[in-house]
Design a protein around this motif. Structure first.
Motif, PDB file in Angstrom:
ATOM      1  N   ASP A  60       0.863  -1.069   0.018  1.00 46.35           N
ATOM      2  CA  ASP A  60      -0.010  -0.188   0.159  1.00 46.35           C
ATOM      3  C   ASP A  60       0.871   1.302  -0.097  1.00 46.35           C
ATOM      4  OD1 ASP A  60       0.962  -0.510   2.806  1.00 46.35           O
ATOM      5  OD2 ASP A  60      -0.878   0.963   3.176  1.00 46.35           O
ATOM      6  N   ILE A  61       2.114   1.167   0.637  1.00 51.32           N
ATOM      7  CA  ILE A  61       2.994   2.546   0.612  1.00 51.32           C
ATOM      8  C   ILE A  61       3.299   2.711  -0.849  1.00 51.32           C
ATOM      9  CG2 ILE A  61       5.559   3.029   1.404  1.00 51.32           C
ATOM     10  CD1 ILE A  61       3.932   3.374   3.440  1.00 51.32           C
ATOM     11  N   VAL A  85      -2.277   0.589 -22.801  1.00 52.05           N
ATOM     12  CA  VAL A  85      -2.074  -0.304 -21.703  1.00 52.05           C
ATOM     13  C   VAL A  85      -2.775   0.412 -20.595  1.00 52.05           C
ATOM     14  CG1 VAL A  85      -0.544  -1.338 -20.183  1.00 52.05           C
ATOM     15  CG2 VAL A  85      -0.031  -1.312 -22.626  1.00 52.05           C
ATOM     16  N   ARG A  86      -3.641  -0.305 -20.034  1.00 54.87           N
ATOM     17  CA  ARG A  86      -4.146   0.166 -18.628  1.00 54.87           C
ATOM     18  C   ARG A  86      -3.783  -0.903 -17.426  1.00 54.87           C
ATOM     19  NH1 ARG A  86     -10.611  -0.587 -17.734  1.00 54.87           N
ATOM     20  NH2 ARG A  86     -10.049  -2.706 -17.817  1.00 54.87           N
ATOM     21  N   ILE A  87      -3.256   0.058 -16.449  1.00 51.80           N
ATOM     22  CA  ILE A  87      -2.518  -0.542 -15.295  1.00 51.80           C
ATOM     23  C   ILE A  87      -3.735  -0.673 -14.063  1.00 51.80           C
ATOM     24  CG2 ILE A  87      -0.646  -0.267 -13.637  1.00 51.80           C
ATOM     25  CD1 ILE A  87       0.443  -0.716 -16.531  1.00 51.80           C
ATOM     26  N   ARG A  88      -3.773  -1.834 -13.775  1.00 49.26           N
ATOM     27  CA  ARG A  88      -4.655  -2.224 -12.332  1.00 49.26           C
ATOM     28  C   ARG A  88      -3.625  -2.213 -11.420  1.00 49.26           C
ATOM     29  NH1 ARG A  88      -7.408  -6.736 -11.888  1.00 49.26           N
ATOM     30  NH2 ARG A  88      -6.428  -7.912 -13.638  1.00 49.26           N
ATOM     31  N   VAL A  89      -3.777  -1.531 -10.376  1.00 45.69           N
ATOM     32  CA  VAL A  89      -2.921  -1.568  -9.138  1.00 45.69           C
ATOM     33  C   VAL A  89      -3.474  -2.261  -8.192  1.00 45.69           C
ATOM     34  CG1 VAL A  89      -1.485  -0.401  -7.483  1.00 45.69           C
ATOM     35  CG2 VAL A  89      -2.016   0.453  -9.833  1.00 45.69           C
ATOM     36  N   LEU A  90      -3.022  -3.322  -7.821  1.00 47.21           N
ATOM     37  CA  LEU A  90      -3.343  -4.257  -6.637  1.00 47.21           C
ATOM     38  C   LEU A  90      -2.681  -3.978  -5.429  1.00 47.21           C
ATOM     39  CD1 LEU A  90      -5.288  -6.659  -5.273  1.00 47.21           C
ATOM     40  CD2 LEU A  90      -3.481  -8.341  -6.286  1.00 47.21           C
ATOM     41  N   ALA A  91      -3.254  -3.018  -4.347  1.00 49.98           N
ATOM     42  CA  ALA A  91      -2.405  -2.563  -3.237  1.00 49.98           C
ATOM     43  C   ALA A  91      -2.799  -3.617  -2.069  1.00 49.98           C
ATOM     44  CB  ALA A  91      -3.000  -1.024  -3.071  1.00 49.98           C
ATOM     45  N   SER A  92      -1.875  -4.257  -1.832  1.00 47.41           N
ATOM     46  CA  SER A  92      -2.022  -5.338  -0.587  1.00 47.41           C
ATOM     47  C   SER A  92      -0.566  -5.772  -0.139  1.00 47.41           C
ATOM     48  CB  SER A  92      -2.585  -6.605  -1.184  1.00 47.41           C
ATOM     49  OG  SER A  92      -2.675  -7.665  -0.231  1.00 47.41           O
ATOM     50  N   SER A 128      -1.825  -0.903   7.489  1.00 47.44           N
ATOM     51  CA  SER A 128      -1.571  -0.155   6.467  1.00 47.44           C
ATOM     52  C   SER A 128      -0.162   0.726   6.713  1.00 47.44           C
ATOM     53  CB  SER A 128      -2.662   0.909   6.337  1.00 47.44           C
ATOM     54  OG  SER A 128      -2.438   2.001   5.438  1.00 47.44           O
ATOM     55  N   GLY A 129       0.504   0.619   5.936  1.00 45.31           N
ATOM     56  CA  GLY A 129       1.904   1.365   6.017  1.00 45.31           C
ATOM     57  C   GLY A 129       1.667   2.727   5.594  1.00 45.31           C
ATOM     58  N   GLY A 130       0.715   3.127   4.643  1.00 47.16           N
ATOM     59  CA  GLY A 130       0.301   4.300   4.547  1.00 47.16           C
ATOM     60  C   GLY A 130      -0.293   5.312   5.737  1.00 47.16           C
ATOM     61  N   LEU A 172      11.078   6.515   0.752  1.00 46.14           N
ATOM     62  CA  LEU A 172       9.833   7.605   0.964  1.00 46.14           C
ATOM     63  C   LEU A 172      10.144   8.663   1.741  1.00 46.14           C
ATOM     64  CD1 LEU A 172       6.751   8.155   0.786  1.00 46.14           C
ATOM     65  CD2 LEU A 172       6.432   6.451   2.756  1.00 46.14           C
ATOM     66  N   ALA A 173      10.838   8.447   2.855  1.00 45.66           N
ATOM     67  CA  ALA A 173      10.992   9.518   4.165  1.00 45.66           C
ATOM     68  C   ALA A 173      11.755  10.606   3.357  1.00 45.66           C
ATOM     69  CB  ALA A 173      11.798   8.826   5.063  1.00 45.66           C
ATOM     70  N   ARG A 174      12.719  10.323   2.249  1.00 42.54           N
ATOM     71  CA  ARG A 174      13.125  11.536   1.790  1.00 42.54           C
ATOM     72  C   ARG A 174      12.174  12.768   1.138  1.00 42.54           C
ATOM     73  NH1 ARG A 174      15.696   7.882  -2.156  1.00 42.54           N
ATOM     74  NH2 ARG A 174      17.660   8.374  -1.414  1.00 42.54           N
ATOM     75  N   TYR A 175      11.354  12.377   1.066  1.00 42.59           N
ATOM     76  CA  TYR A 175      10.414  13.296   0.414  1.00 42.59           C
ATOM     77  C   TYR A 175       9.501  14.324   1.389  1.00 42.59           C
ATOM     78  CZ  TYR A 175      11.038  11.248  -4.082  1.00 42.59           C
ATOM     79  OH  TYR A 175      11.570  10.793  -5.520  1.00 42.59           O
TER      80      TYR A 175
END
Length: 303
Positions: free
Chosen positions: A106-107, A127-134, A226-228, A247-250
């Motif tokens: 999820d992050i 091309v269509r991208i399906r994102v499976l967040a798990s 959830s990491g997010g 991630l943290a650098r942002y």
């Protein structure tokens, strides 16, 4: 247009682009399947042609100069154009259609995938991208996803796996929390600190104790899968949380706590079933993910 002014050498520009993305001449040379001296000469040739300095060494690190950072934006656009031209020439940009499902944490889905989807839309708009967040491991053999980006190596023998990145994890807290709690200089200072758990309480507690932090279940003041959500709670001053530097650098509002703690390895594995060899659309997305994950810095929020 002043056509006589277009004296750009794409090979030199590509050498600069890959060096900037991977962070070193040696890594760029490996990615482009050339020797390091050859790559170095191409980057030097571009600097000479443009009469600017693109890189400087700071200690053992290779850093972009201000001119190099400005140049990188333009060369990235050239790279996208070159990829799209290559796909068009081979018929792939028009013939590659359909869905590709990418399973990510999820992050990764929240903070990195938007930029990747935007790039893929420019390269192969059909091309269509399906994102499976798990945060659970998707079963590619049962076609739960076409491609998975994970931090552990797969164990199924019939899958194709490639380790494409090695990052590190650290402990972070918001400036507001540290102002309220006080300085944290040694692991002993966290005995009364608040922690945000990602995963189960037992997993979090075991991980932290193995990391050398003397905490108990009482320290974990919030926990979830959830990491997010955990990261956002930490940003709002609710406690300390482990996170990758990618991630943290942002987030300049988040500070690394106890930087002398051993860094936690965070590998990135790309996994795909064997349809990679026969599906153009899966191959295209897989190759693009390899390129993105090989960059010095992952794309992040707002990119």
């Amino acid at each position: 247009m002043n056509w006589s002014g277009l004296s750009f050498d794409w090979n030199q520009a590509r050498a600069f682009l890959v060096t900037a993305e991977t962070g070193s001449f040696s890594a760029a040379a490996r990615a482009l399947h050339m020797t390091q001296p050859t790559l170095g000469r191409q980057v030097a040739g571009l600097e000479q042609a443009l009469d600017i300095v693109l890189f400087e060494r700071i200690g053992r690190k290779l850093e972009l100069t201000p001119a190099g950072r400005e140049m990188l934006e333009h060369v990235r656009a050239m790279g996208d154009g070159a990829m799209k031209a290559s796909l068009t020439a081979s018929g792939r940009a028009q013939s590659v259609t359909g869905d590709v499902c990418v399973s990510v944490t999820d992050i990764f889905a929240i903070y990195t995938m938007p930029a990747i989807v935007a790039e893929l839309r420019r390269i192969a708009p059909q091309v269509r991208i399906r994102v499976l967040a798990s945060n659970a491991l998707s079963d590619l053999q049962r076609r739960e996803a076409d491609i998975a980006v994970r931090h552990v190596a797969p164990t199924q023998p019939d899958l194709i796996a490639r380790k494409v990145r090695e990052s590190t994890g650290h402990l972070y807290a918001s400036r507001s929390y540290l102002t309220k709690f006080g300085p944290i200089r040694t692991p002993d200072d966290v005995r009364t600190a608040d922690f945000i758990g990602i995963g189960t309480e037992d997993e979090m507690l075991r991980f932290m104790q193995e990391w050398g932090l003397p905490i108990t279940a009482d320290n974990i003041r919030a926990v979830g899968d959830s990491g997010g959500a955990g990261w956002e709670m930490a940003r709002q001053g609710l406690g300390l949380v482990p996170m990758s530097v990618d991630l943290a650098r942002y987030y300049p509002d988040m500070e690394m706590v106890l930087p002398d703690l051993p860094h936690v390895p965070v590998p990135y594995w790309l996994t795909v079933h064997r349809e990679l060899h026969s599906s153009k659309r899966i191959r295209l997305v897989f190759d693009h993910l390899v390129a993105v994950l090989g960059r010095k810095e992952l794309p992040g929020p707002g990119m």
